[in-house]
Design a protein around this motif. Structure first.
Motif, mmCIF file in Angstrom:
data_model
loop_
_atom_site.group_PDB
_atom_site.id
_atom_site.type_symbol
_atom_site.label_atom_id
_atom_site.label_comp_id
_atom_site.label_asym_id
_atom_site.label_seq_id
_atom_site.Cartn_x
_atom_site.Cartn_y
_atom_site.Cartn_z
ATOM 1 N N GLN A 198 108.170 -1.971 3.249
ATOM 2 C CA GLN A 198 109.403 -1.645 3.220
ATOM 3 C C GLN A 198 109.775 -2.161 1.851
ATOM 4 O O GLN A 198 110.649 -1.735 0.858
ATOM 5 C CB GLN A 198 110.422 -1.953 4.117
ATOM 6 N N ASP A 199 109.589 -3.480 1.723
ATOM 7 C CA ASP A 199 110.255 -4.342 0.338
ATOM 8 C C ASP A 199 109.105 -5.402 -0.022
ATOM 9 O O ASP A 199 108.572 -6.026 1.171
ATOM 10 C CB ASP A 199 111.461 -4.770 0.633
ATOM 11 N N THR A 204 109.427 -13.249 0.991
ATOM 12 C CA THR A 204 109.041 -12.382 2.267
ATOM 13 C C THR A 204 108.679 -11.134 1.586
ATOM 14 O O THR A 204 109.080 -10.547 0.496
ATOM 15 C CB THR A 204 110.252 -12.494 3.311
ATOM 16 N N THR A 205 107.897 -10.405 2.613
ATOM 17 C CA THR A 205 107.463 -8.986 2.573
ATOM 18 C C THR A 205 107.862 -8.346 4.005
ATOM 19 O O THR A 205 107.643 -8.904 4.904
ATOM 20 C CB THR A 205 105.850 -9.104 2.355
ATOM 21 N N ARG A 206 108.481 -7.236 3.716
ATOM 22 C CA ARG A 206 108.917 -6.660 5.029
ATOM 23 C C ARG A 206 108.282 -5.387 5.394
ATOM 24 O O ARG A 206 107.896 -4.631 4.582
ATOM 25 C CB ARG A 206 110.317 -6.188 4.623
ATOM 26 N N ARG A 208 107.721 -2.439 8.110
ATOM 27 C CA ARG A 208 108.240 -1.562 9.356
ATOM 28 C C ARG A 208 107.001 -0.819 10.025
ATOM 29 O O ARG A 208 106.185 -0.312 9.451
ATOM 30 C CB ARG A 208 109.136 -0.416 8.739
ATOM 31 N N ASN A 213 110.131 -1.079 14.143
ATOM 32 C CA ASN A 213 110.811 -2.537 14.156
ATOM 33 C C ASN A 213 110.446 -3.012 12.655
ATOM 34 O O ASN A 213 109.482 -2.622 11.928
ATOM 35 C CB ASN A 213 109.975 -3.644 15.139
ATOM 36 N N LEU A 214 111.341 -3.881 12.221
ATOM 37 C CA LEU A 214 111.026 -4.647 11.087
ATOM 38 C C LEU A 214 110.596 -5.844 10.892
ATOM 39 O O LEU A 214 111.150 -7.000 11.840
ATOM 40 C CB LEU A 214 112.596 -4.581 10.251
ATOM 41 N N VAL A 215 109.256 -6.401 10.413
ATOM 42 C CA VAL A 215 108.559 -7.494 10.565
ATOM 43 C C VAL A 215 108.826 -8.210 9.194
ATOM 44 O O VAL A 215 108.364 -7.487 8.181
ATOM 45 C CB VAL A 215 107.248 -7.415 11.179
ATOM 46 N N VAL A 216 109.256 -9.239 9.242
ATOM 47 C CA VAL A 216 109.517 -10.329 7.755
ATOM 48 C C VAL A 216 108.395 -11.177 7.782
ATOM 49 O O VAL A 216 108.198 -11.949 8.890
ATOM 50 C CB VAL A 216 110.829 -10.649 7.677
ATOM 51 N N ASN A 219 105.549 -14.694 2.101
ATOM 52 C CA ASN A 219 104.610 -14.183 1.365
ATOM 53 C C ASN A 219 103.299 -15.085 1.045
ATOM 54 O O ASN A 219 101.911 -14.602 0.807
ATOM 55 C CB ASN A 219 105.098 -14.232 -0.132
#
Length: 342
Positions: A198-199, A204-206, A208, A213-216, A219
């Protein structure tokens, strides 16, 4: 030439100061010309420095000559200091602006990410301003050696306190520069976690996941793990599945039926690709079945399960129409007659 040098060495007073100012001016003009020619030949935008640098040359040359001169007048020291301060501030601000303009051009040549370009621009501009401040303090007579020592000790303390943050920051820079993946890529980590990126930011790297679910993830963990980028080098990929039929079936007929079914499913299922065409192979003599391998291509990884579901359903229905049996695992036991009662 010898006569000119001799004449210069014999001059004194303000005449010598004027000649030194002229010599400095010519040297600085030549240096300015060479630097601008070199940088413009590499397509750097120097509009922030072209005109100001000419003014700096005409101010700096007499300033250096006046500073070297043995001649004095009331207020000379104050004048030299004030002009040096103004010149230092002007050079620092214009140079910082020029670095902010040129650094994105330079980093774009190595295909750097926009976030990396922005950070590099801020760091370079901050470095130029810091150097300008140190020069300004030295011009004002402030001893900068103790200040540099204090900054070094303070920087070390801050680095130790922010060790985790800095490790994530440098890992983020590494990820953004190397680009093992980009936003919207589907990746799988060595831990088994998979999903869409996602980003990617500095810490961090996100990701989906398929369950939305969004996992953070920090890095530094991303940089230290093995990553499978399913979206590269292209999002299309090959999928493989196996189907077994009874040993009483004709393998040539089974292969022809599977080819027909696969062609229909590939043509009518979203995300399935008709080219390259699906491949059917008689793969193996199984323990209880003749095993056929079906290989086909899909446009995106996350469509794998619905396409496989459609293909399996179509195969089952067609086999039922054709009277082809998909056998259960069978185990044949021999020697039971020896156990029967006599």
């Amino acid at each position: 030439m010898t006569a000119v040098l001799q004449r210069f060495s014999n001059t004194t007073g303000w005449e010598r100061t004027g000649l030194e100012a002229l010599a400095f001016l010519l040297a600085f003009l030549l240096l300015r010309y060479l630097v601008i020619k070199l940088l413009t030949s590499r397509d750097f935008d120097l509009q922030d420095l072209r005109k100001p640098s000419l003014a700096w040359v005409f101010i700096l040359a007499p300033l250096l000559a006046l500073q070297r001169s043995q001649e004095g007048f009331p207020g000379k020291s104050a004048l030299v200091t004030v002009v040096a301060i103004v010149l230092t501030i002007s050079i620092t601000m214009r140079s910082a602006r020029a670095v902010g303009r040129v650094s994105p051009q330079l980093l774009s040549r190595v295909d750097a990410d926009a976030a990396v370009t922005g950070l590099a621009r801020l760091l370079l501009q901050g470095g130029v301003i810091m150097v300008g401040i140190l020069v300004l303090l030295q011009t004002l007579g402030v001893a900068i050696t103790p200040l540099l020592t204090a900054l070094g000790v303070g920087g070390l303390a801050v680095a130790l306190a922010l060790q985790d943050t800095l490790s994530n920051l440098f890992a983020g820079v590494h990820i953004l520069m190397e680009k093992p993946f980009s936003p919207k890529d589907f990746i799988r980590l060595s831990s088994g976690l998979e999903g869409w990126v996602q980003d990617i930011n500095w810490r961090t790297t996100r990701i989906r996941t398929r369950t939305q679910n969004l996992v953070v993830i920090p890095n530094r963990e991303i940089a230290g793990t093995t990553i499978l980028n399913i979206s590269l080098p292209k999002p299309q990929l090959r999928v493989e599945t196996t189907v077994g039929v009874d040993y009483d079936c004709d393998p040539v007929r089974v292969q022809r039926i599977l080819e027909d079914v696969a062609a229909v499913v590939m043509a009518n299922t979203e995300g399935a690709l008709t080219l390259p065409a699906a491949e059917i192979h008689f793969a193996n003599f199984g323990s209880s079945s003749l095993d056929f391998t079906i290989r086909f291509y899909i446009s995106e990884y996350h469509l794998q399960e619905p396409i496989l579901g459609a293909l399996h359903t179509a195969i089952y229905l067609r086999f039922s129409e054709e009277g082809i049996t998909i056998p259960f695992p069978i185990t044949t036991l021999r020697g039971l007659e020896a156990l029967s009662p006599s």
